[in-house]
Motif scaffolding. Structure first.
Motif, PDB file in Angstrom:
ATOM      1  N   TRP A  56       0.810  -1.223   0.000  1.00  0.00           N
ATOM      2  CA  TRP A  56       0.000   0.000   0.000  1.00  0.00           C
ATOM      3  C   TRP A  56       0.841   1.269   0.000  1.00  0.00           C
ATOM      4  O   TRP A  56       0.348   2.341  -0.342  1.00  0.00           O
ATOM      5  CB  TRP A  56      -0.914   0.010   1.231  1.00  0.00           C
ATOM      6  CG  TRP A  56      -2.061  -0.914   1.062  1.00  0.00           C
ATOM      7  CD1 TRP A  56      -2.149  -2.204   1.489  1.00  0.00           C
ATOM      8  CD2 TRP A  56      -3.283  -0.637   0.364  1.00  0.00           C
ATOM      9  NE1 TRP A  56      -3.342  -2.755   1.104  1.00  0.00           N
ATOM     10  CE2 TRP A  56      -4.061  -1.805   0.421  1.00  0.00           C
ATOM     11  CE3 TRP A  56      -3.787   0.489  -0.290  1.00  0.00           C
ATOM     12  CZ2 TRP A  56      -5.323  -1.874  -0.161  1.00  0.00           C
ATOM     13  CZ3 TRP A  56      -5.050   0.421  -0.871  1.00  0.00           C
ATOM     14  CH2 TRP A  56      -5.798  -0.766  -0.804  1.00  0.00           C
ATOM     15  N   GLU A  58       3.041   2.708  -1.766  1.00  0.00           N
ATOM     16  CA  GLU A  58       3.180   3.614  -2.914  1.00  0.00           C
ATOM     17  C   GLU A  58       1.854   4.207  -3.365  1.00  0.00           C
ATOM     18  O   GLU A  58       1.820   5.094  -4.209  1.00  0.00           O
ATOM     19  CB  GLU A  58       3.877   2.894  -4.066  1.00  0.00           C
ATOM     20  CG  GLU A  58       3.093   1.727  -4.596  1.00  0.00           C
ATOM     21  CD  GLU A  58       4.000   0.791  -5.397  1.00  0.00           C
ATOM     22  OE1 GLU A  58       3.526   0.201  -6.369  1.00  0.00           O
ATOM     23  OE2 GLU A  58       5.188   0.675  -5.028  1.00  0.00           O
ATOM     24  N   LYS A  59       0.771   3.727  -2.817  1.00  0.00           N
ATOM     25  CA  LYS A  59      -0.531   4.305  -3.185  1.00  0.00           C
ATOM     26  C   LYS A  59      -0.822   5.575  -2.382  1.00  0.00           C
ATOM     27  O   LYS A  59      -1.772   6.300  -2.662  1.00  0.00           O
ATOM     28  CB  LYS A  59      -1.644   3.299  -2.932  1.00  0.00           C
ATOM     29  CG  LYS A  59      -1.468   2.035  -3.744  1.00  0.00           C
ATOM     30  CD  LYS A  59      -2.777   1.270  -3.840  1.00  0.00           C
ATOM     31  CE  LYS A  59      -2.712   0.148  -4.831  1.00  0.00           C
ATOM     32  NZ  LYS A  59      -2.173  -1.101  -4.280  1.00  0.00           N
ATOM     33  N   LEU A  60      -0.014   5.817  -1.364  1.00  0.00           N
ATOM     34  CA  LEU A  60      -0.243   7.005  -0.540  1.00  0.00           C
ATOM     35  C   LEU A  60       0.417   8.220  -1.168  1.00  0.00           C
ATOM     36  O   LEU A  60       1.396   8.099  -1.903  1.00  0.00           O
ATOM     37  CB  LEU A  60       0.362   6.807   0.853  1.00  0.00           C
ATOM     38  CG  LEU A  60      -0.106   5.585   1.630  1.00  0.00           C
ATOM     39  CD1 LEU A  60       0.563   5.576   2.998  1.00  0.00           C
ATOM     40  CD2 LEU A  60      -1.606   5.582   1.779  1.00  0.00           C
ATOM     41  N   GLN A  61      -0.110   9.392  -0.845  1.00  0.00           N
ATOM     42  CA  GLN A  61       0.587  10.625  -1.217  1.00  0.00           C
ATOM     43  C   GLN A  61       1.948  10.601  -0.532  1.00  0.00           C
ATOM     44  O   GLN A  61       2.041  10.212   0.622  1.00  0.00           O
ATOM     45  CB  GLN A  61      -0.174  11.843  -0.663  1.00  0.00           C
ATOM     46  CG  GLN A  61      -1.587  11.993  -1.143  1.00  0.00           C
ATOM     47  CD  GLN A  61      -1.631  12.514  -2.557  1.00  0.00           C
ATOM     48  OE1 GLN A  61      -0.677  13.149  -3.007  1.00  0.00           O
ATOM     49  NE2 GLN A  61      -2.694  12.222  -3.264  1.00  0.00           N
ATOM     50  N   ALA A  92      -9.525   5.199  -3.012  1.00  0.00           N
ATOM     51  CA  ALA A  92      -8.374   4.433  -3.505  1.00  0.00           C
ATOM     52  C   ALA A  92      -7.684   3.667  -2.385  1.00  0.00           C
ATOM     53  O   ALA A  92      -6.939   2.724  -2.641  1.00  0.00           O
ATOM     54  CB  ALA A  92      -7.385   5.358  -4.194  1.00  0.00           C
ATOM     55  N   LEU A  93      -7.918   4.075  -1.158  1.00  0.00           N
ATOM     56  CA  LEU A  93      -7.240   3.417  -0.029  1.00  0.00           C
ATOM     57  C   LEU A  93      -8.133   2.373   0.655  1.00  0.00           C
ATOM     58  O   LEU A  93      -7.793   1.863   1.713  1.00  0.00           O
ATOM     59  CB  LEU A  93      -6.779   4.461   0.987  1.00  0.00           C
ATOM     60  CG  LEU A  93      -5.691   5.428   0.483  1.00  0.00           C
ATOM     61  CD1 LEU A  93      -5.249   6.353   1.608  1.00  0.00           C
ATOM     62  CD2 LEU A  93      -4.494   4.678  -0.073  1.00  0.00           C
ATOM     63  N   LEU A  96      -6.781  -0.563   2.893  1.00  0.00           N
ATOM     64  CA  LEU A  96      -5.459  -0.215   3.438  1.00  0.00           C
ATOM     65  C   LEU A  96      -5.090  -1.063   4.664  1.00  0.00           C
ATOM     66  O   LEU A  96      -5.947  -1.357   5.503  1.00  0.00           O
ATOM     67  CB  LEU A  96      -5.485   1.269   3.847  1.00  0.00           C
ATOM     68  CG  LEU A  96      -4.231   1.841   4.506  1.00  0.00           C
ATOM     69  CD1 LEU A  96      -3.079   1.903   3.523  1.00  0.00           C
ATOM     70  CD2 LEU A  96      -4.520   3.248   5.043  1.00  0.00           C
TER      71      LEU A  96
END
Ligand code: FES
Length: 104
Positions: A56, A58-61, A92-93, A96
């Motif tokens: 996860w 790299e999916k975060l800002q 999108a998260l 998570l």
């Protein structure tokens, strides 16, 4: 309703509802997950430190410089460490996964 999971220090995992727009810190508090968050999200502590599941991360800002500076003070820092108050739930998260860091 999106969901997210916390791996707690004893290895148990809690999947909880994660309303959009709430931070991981706020979500933890709603569900009694043991994440401190002493400054309540004003980037003045590092007690909301969580380790994000690598899948996860790299999916975060990316973290802001202020978040990076605070993270440097966190105990048991790992590559995917973040401050829970700075991760805000979005569609999108959904799903998570984060882990509470070691404490000693
Ligand atoms: Fe203090 Fe997140 S709660 S920096």
């Amino acid at each position: 309703m999106p969901k997210m999971s916390f791996f707690e220090r004893d290895g148990s995992v809690r999947e909880v509802e994660a309303p959009l727009g709430l931070s991981v810190l706020e979500i933890a508090h709603r569900h009694g997950v043991d994440l401190e968050g002493a400054c309540e999200g004003s980037l003045a502590c590092a007690t909301c430190h969580v380790v994000v599941d690598p899948a996860w991360a790299e999916k975060l800002q990316p973290p802001t410089e202020d978040e990076e500076d605070m993270l440097d003070l966190a105990f048991a820092l790992e590559k995917t460490s973040r401050l829970g108050c700075q991760i805000v739930m979005t569609e999108a998260l959904d799903g998570l996964v984060v882990r509470l860091p070691r404490t000693g």
